[in-house]
Design a protein around this motif. Structure first.
Motif, PDB file in Angstrom:
ATOM      1  N   UNK A 146       0.541 -20.408  42.750  1.00  0.00           N
ATOM      2  CA  UNK A 146       1.010 -21.494  41.881  1.00  0.00           C
ATOM      3  C   UNK A 146       0.188 -21.472  40.599  1.00  0.00           C
ATOM      4  N   UNK A 147       0.863 -21.338  39.442  1.00  0.00           N
ATOM      5  CA  UNK A 147       0.158 -21.217  38.162  1.00  0.00           C
ATOM      6  C   UNK A 147       0.702 -22.216  37.151  1.00  0.00           C
ATOM      7  N   UNK A 148      -0.137 -23.130  36.641  1.00  0.00           N
ATOM      8  CA  UNK A 148       0.311 -24.071  35.605  1.00  0.00           C
ATOM      9  C   UNK A 148       0.714 -23.341  34.334  1.00  0.00           C
ATOM     10  N   UNK A 149       1.745 -23.840  33.675  1.00  0.00           N
ATOM     11  CA  UNK A 149       2.196 -23.303  32.391  1.00  0.00           C
ATOM     12  C   UNK A 149       1.962 -24.323  31.290  1.00  0.00           C
ATOM     13  N   UNK A 150       2.360 -25.562  31.533  1.00  0.00           N
ATOM     14  CA  UNK A 150       2.163 -26.638  30.563  1.00  0.00           C
ATOM     15  C   UNK A 150       2.022 -27.948  31.322  1.00  0.00           C
ATOM     16  N   UNK A 151       0.861 -28.611  31.177  1.00  0.00           N
ATOM     17  CA  UNK A 151       0.593 -29.832  31.919  1.00  0.00           C
ATOM     18  C   UNK A 151       0.213 -30.940  30.930  1.00  0.00           C
ATOM     19  N   UNK A 152       1.073 -31.928  30.800  1.00  0.00           N
ATOM     20  CA  UNK A 152       0.832 -33.065  29.904  1.00  0.00           C
ATOM     21  C   UNK A 152       0.334 -34.237  30.747  1.00  0.00           C
ATOM     22  N   UNK A 153      -0.990 -34.389  30.800  1.00  0.00           N
ATOM     23  CA  UNK A 153      -1.603 -35.363  31.692  1.00  0.00           C
ATOM     24  C   UNK A 153      -1.892 -36.683  30.969  1.00  0.00           C
ATOM     25  N   UNK A 154      -2.030 -37.756  31.755  1.00  0.00           N
ATOM     26  CA  UNK A 154      -2.346 -39.076  31.204  1.00  0.00           C
ATOM     27  C   UNK A 154      -3.821 -39.382  31.414  1.00  0.00           C
ATOM     28  N   UNK A 155      -4.307 -40.415  30.737  1.00  0.00           N
ATOM     29  CA  UNK A 155      -5.715 -40.790  30.858  1.00  0.00           C
ATOM     30  C   UNK A 155      -6.065 -41.267  32.260  1.00  0.00           C
ATOM     31  N   UNK A 156      -5.065 -41.785  32.995  1.00  0.00           N
ATOM     32  CA  UNK A 156      -5.313 -42.286  34.348  1.00  0.00           C
ATOM     33  C   UNK A 156      -5.239 -41.189  35.412  1.00  0.00           C
ATOM     34  N   UNK A 157      -5.029 -39.943  34.976  1.00  0.00           N
ATOM     35  CA  UNK A 157      -4.935 -38.848  35.937  1.00  0.00           C
ATOM     36  C   UNK A 157      -3.520 -38.564  36.394  1.00  0.00           C
ATOM     37  N   UNK A 158      -2.556 -39.154  35.711  1.00  0.00           N
ATOM     38  CA  UNK A 158      -1.148 -38.891  36.028  1.00  0.00           C
ATOM     39  C   UNK A 158      -0.629 -37.681  35.281  1.00  0.00           C
TER      40      UNK A 158
END
Length: 360
Positions: A146-158
């Protein structure tokens, strides 16, 4: 059906012989092809041979029971074995019919998976991250990558939006049923009144497209670079390594910033773009579980759910097949076969039903 099975068995035996020839062993590509074909036919040939063996045993038992001079004490035992063999024969016949169903051409492909927070704000983003964790752990259980390509995360860890690839044997065959709206019902950590909130996350699963399957004219692309953002190491925010690819004919945009170089990000972004475009091109291949990305994920509305994760009741319910399982955390920890196996079986049963209706 049995003439078809006889042909399959002959082909299977021919493959077994050719794999032992010096010519095949000297050609790695040819030997690999023969091995793959042999492995693919093995379950069907094994089932067919088991069916023939059971048929012979049933014929012998029926002949024994027709003999008036048979030992009465022995007759009861034979009668019991006959009943068991008849039941096993019927089960094996159904198994053969399932194995004879046409294979999905994409089943052995790797996938691009997209997870997006839907209705529910921060709570939806938090659950989107939980789903990413679930699929990552499931991939690890099966020996996939499993390889991340694009991860848009939130400040709360979401996770507002996550795009990642999963590579391995038969990935698409097992994860293609995950496309759709996933609904979560639980009390958020920020909820002071103890009220249960309902949020949604959309999931899209696309078979990975090869360059030979879908040629993209470079003139149809606009490629922009920008500085990556978020956690990830010293290269973050210091170089313009992130890539944004826009497909001009449709306006489709793909971004990638999780790789360490501009070249790697460009390759991954084009990989996602090809898979999205191929997904749209192949929209008609399976109407039951529509492969077109927009149809897969819907709008994120709660009423479009395919699955519900209910924390207060400790249950997972897949609404397509009315399947309810307990021990929700076990599923979220990657034991997804509990859900996927029944979905695959239900899909096969539906296809068998359609095939029988077509032949009658």
């Amino acid at each position: 059906m049995f003439e078809e099975l006889q042909d399959v068995e002959r082909r299977y035996e021919e493959l077994a012989y050719r794999m032992t020839t010096p010519e095949a062993m000297a050609d790695a590509a040819e030997y690999g092809r023969l091995t793959r074909d042999y492995k693919e036919l093995t379950p069907l040939v094994t089932a067919y041979r088991s069916y023939r063996k059971l048929s012979r045993e049933i014929a012998e038992e029926e002949q024994f029971l027709r003999n008036p001079e048979s030992d009465p004490a022995f007759t009861d035992m034979v009668q019991q074995e006959l009943c068991e063999n008849r039941a096993n024969l019927e089960a094996e016949e159904q198994n053969i019919k399932r194995l004879l169903l046409p294979k999905d051409a994409n089943d052995e492909k790797n996938i691009i998976m997209e997870i997006r927070a839907g209705a529910g704000g921060d709570e939806a983003a938090l659950f989107a991250h939980s789903l990413f964790r679930m699929y990552s752990m499931y991939a690890a259980r099966r020996g996939w990558t499993c390889s991340p390509i694009s991860m848009n995360e939130t400040e709360l860890g979401g996770l507002k939006e996550g795009v990642f690839s999963i590579e391995g044997a038969g990935v698409y065959s097992r994860l293609k049923f995950e496309s759709g709206v996933h609904r979560v019902q639980r009390v958020p950590e920020t909820e002071t009144q103890g009220r249960i909130h309902t949020s949604t996350v959309t999931v899209a699963v696309m078979p990975e497209a090869e360059e030979v399957e879908l040629a993209i004219d470079p003139k149809d692309l606009r490629i922009d670079t920008f500085r990556a953002s978020g956690a990830g190491g010293q290269h973050i925010n210091k170089t313009s390594s992130a890539i944004r690819v826009t497909y001009l004919p449709t306006g489709m945009v793909v971004e990638c910033q999780d790789q360490r170089s501009q070249r790697e990000n460009k390759e991954r972004a084009l990989q996602v773009l090809r898979s999205r475009l191929l997904q749209q091109k192949q929209a008609a291949y399976d109407e039951a579980y529509n492969a077109r990305r927009q149809s897969q994920v819907g709008t994120g509305d709660r009423s479009e759910k395919i699955r519900t994760y209910n924390f207060p009741q400790d249950r997972v319910t897949d609404h397509r097949i009315a399947l309810t399982l307990r021990n929700l955390q076990d599923v979220l920890d990657g034991n997804l076969d509990r859900v996927i196996d029944p979905l695959i079986l239900a899909d096969q049963e539906e296809k068998l039903k359609q095939r029988q209706e077509e032949t009658t």
